[in-house]
Motif scaffolding. Structure first.
Motif, PDB file in Angstrom:
ATOM      1  N   GLU A 253      -2.588  12.343  -6.836  1.00 33.69           N
ATOM      2  CA  GLU A 253      -2.302  12.354  -5.404  1.00 33.69           C
ATOM      3  C   GLU A 253      -1.456  11.178  -4.952  1.00 33.69           C
ATOM      4  O   GLU A 253      -0.798  11.249  -3.927  1.00 33.69           O
ATOM      5  CB  GLU A 253      -3.610  12.365  -4.619  1.00 33.69           C
ATOM      6  N   CYS A 254      -1.507  10.090  -5.720  1.00 31.90           N
ATOM      7  CA  CYS A 254      -0.846   8.858  -5.273  1.00 31.90           C
ATOM      8  C   CYS A 254       0.679   9.054  -5.248  1.00 31.90           C
ATOM      9  O   CYS A 254       1.294   9.373  -6.255  1.00 31.90           O
ATOM     10  CB  CYS A 254      -1.225   7.711  -6.195  1.00 31.90           C
ATOM     11  N   ILE A 255       1.258   8.829  -4.081  1.00 32.32           N
ATOM     12  CA  ILE A 255       2.704   9.061  -3.903  1.00 32.32           C
ATOM     13  C   ILE A 255       3.534   8.144  -4.807  1.00 32.32           C
ATOM     14  O   ILE A 255       4.554   8.573  -5.365  1.00 32.32           O
ATOM     15  CB  ILE A 255       3.101   8.913  -2.404  1.00 32.32           C
ATOM     16  N   PHE A 256       3.078   6.895  -4.980  1.00 30.12           N
ATOM     17  CA  PHE A 256       3.865   5.975  -5.812  1.00 30.12           C
ATOM     18  C   PHE A 256       3.713   6.330  -7.294  1.00 30.12           C
ATOM     19  O   PHE A 256       4.674   6.194  -8.062  1.00 30.12           O
ATOM     20  CB  PHE A 256       3.478   4.519  -5.535  1.00 30.12           C
ATOM     21  N   CYS A 257       2.536   6.806  -7.712  1.00 29.57           N
ATOM     22  CA  CYS A 257       2.392   7.294  -9.091  1.00 29.57           C
ATOM     23  C   CYS A 257       3.314   8.491  -9.321  1.00 29.57           C
ATOM     24  O   CYS A 257       3.883   8.643 -10.407  1.00 29.57           O
ATOM     25  CB  CYS A 257       0.946   7.666  -9.394  1.00 29.57           C
ATOM     26  N   GLN A 258       3.479   9.303  -8.298  1.00 32.71           N
ATOM     27  CA  GLN A 258       4.373  10.466  -8.428  1.00 32.71           C
ATOM     28  C   GLN A 258       5.831  10.028  -8.535  1.00 32.71           C
ATOM     29  O   GLN A 258       6.624  10.664  -9.224  1.00 32.71           O
ATOM     30  CB  GLN A 258       4.175  11.414  -7.248  1.00 32.71           C
TER      31      GLN A 258
ATOM     32  N   PRO B 263      -2.059   3.317  -0.971  1.00 31.07           N
ATOM     33  CA  PRO B 263      -3.060   2.621  -1.805  1.00 31.07           C
ATOM     34  C   PRO B 263      -2.643   2.507  -3.271  1.00 31.07           C
ATOM     35  O   PRO B 263      -3.359   2.934  -4.168  1.00 31.07           O
ATOM     36  CB  PRO B 263      -4.319   3.474  -1.622  1.00 31.07           C
ATOM     37  N   HIS B 264      -1.457   1.966  -3.492  1.00 30.21           N
ATOM     38  CA  HIS B 264      -0.964   1.617  -4.839  1.00 30.21           C
ATOM     39  C   HIS B 264      -0.251   0.286  -4.630  1.00 30.21           C
ATOM     40  O   HIS B 264       0.712   0.214  -3.845  1.00 30.21           O
ATOM     41  CB  HIS B 264      -0.008   2.708  -5.344  1.00 30.21           C
ATOM     42  N   LEU B 265      -0.745  -0.771  -5.288  1.00 38.25           N
ATOM     43  CA  LEU B 265      -0.206  -2.124  -5.103  1.00 38.25           C
ATOM     44  C   LEU B 265       1.320  -2.099  -5.042  1.00 38.25           C
ATOM     45  O   LEU B 265       1.970  -1.502  -5.902  1.00 38.25           O
ATOM     46  CB  LEU B 265      -0.662  -3.006  -6.273  1.00 38.25           C
TER      47      LEU B 265
ATOM     48  N   ASN C  19       1.478   1.063 -13.555  1.00 39.99           N
ATOM     49  CA  ASN C  19       0.056   1.422 -13.597  1.00 39.99           C
ATOM     50  C   ASN C  19      -0.508   1.484 -12.185  1.00 39.99           C
ATOM     51  O   ASN C  19      -0.145   0.670 -11.336  1.00 39.99           O
ATOM     52  CB  ASN C  19      -0.745   0.376 -14.387  1.00 39.99           C
ATOM     53  N   HIS C  20      -1.407   2.398 -11.967  1.00 37.70           N
ATOM     54  CA  HIS C  20      -2.032   2.500 -10.650  1.00 37.70           C
ATOM     55  C   HIS C  20      -3.065   1.397 -10.462  1.00 37.70           C
ATOM     56  O   HIS C  20      -4.115   1.392 -11.100  1.00 37.70           O
ATOM     57  CB  HIS C  20      -2.692   3.872 -10.450  1.00 37.70           C
ATOM     58  N   ILE C  21      -2.752   0.454  -9.568  1.00 36.41           N
ATOM     59  CA  ILE C  21      -3.709  -0.571  -9.123  1.00 36.41           C
ATOM     60  C   ILE C  21      -3.771  -0.384  -7.610  1.00 36.41           C
ATOM     61  O   ILE C  21      -2.737  -0.420  -6.942  1.00 36.41           O
ATOM     62  CB  ILE C  21      -3.199  -1.995  -9.463  1.00 36.41           C
TER      63      ILE C  21
END
Ligand code: 5GP
Ligand code: ZN
Length: 113
Positions: free
Chosen positions: A2-7, A96-98, A44-46
């Motif tokens: 779901e994390c937009i920045f991970c995407q 919510p991704h550093l 990495n997701h933080i």
């Protein structure tokens, strides 16, 4: 995922990638607050600064290094720039991704909060 920045890291959401190494990626903010407004993130997701473990501290140095290089590339190294990391609700963190904001290209607000 779901994390937009991970995407963005996974290439599933398009963005203007300006810098990439094995740990860090940077892209232009979709809603710029200054003529130069870039977002620098760990791959990495933080979730936030609060979640950063001692072992993960070196990522901050790598993000700052990427930001300094990008400031040179964007031509704002001499004129000056601001790095900001929002943390949590009252810190103004929406994603919510550093991530670190690199802002410049104009005289930025004297107020920080
Ligand atoms: P925060 O308020 O969490 O510190 O900042 C999040 C930033 O990410 C905002 O400046 C917002 O414009 C930017 N942003 C949110 N979603 C996207 C996106 O999908 N693509 C890009 N390039 N930037 C985004
Ligand atoms: Zn993420």
């Amino acid at each position: 995922m779901e994390c937009i920045f991970c995407q963005i890291v996974a290439g599933k959401v398009p963005s203007e990638i300006l810098y990439q190494d094995e740990k860090v990626i940077a892209f232009r903010d979709i809603n710029p607050q200054a003529p130069v407004h870039l977002i620098i993130i760990p791959k990495n997701h933080i979730p936030s600064l609060t979640h950063l473990s001692e072992a993960q501290l070196p990522i901050i140095g790598r993000m700052v290094n990427a930001a300094n290089e990008l400031a040179k590339k964007e031509g704002i190294s001499e004129s000056g720039y601001r790095l900001a990391i929002n943390c949590g609700k009252e810190g103004g963190q929406l994603v919510p991704h550093l991530h670190m904001h690199l802002l410049g290209g104009k005289k930025l607000s004297d107020e920080l909060g």
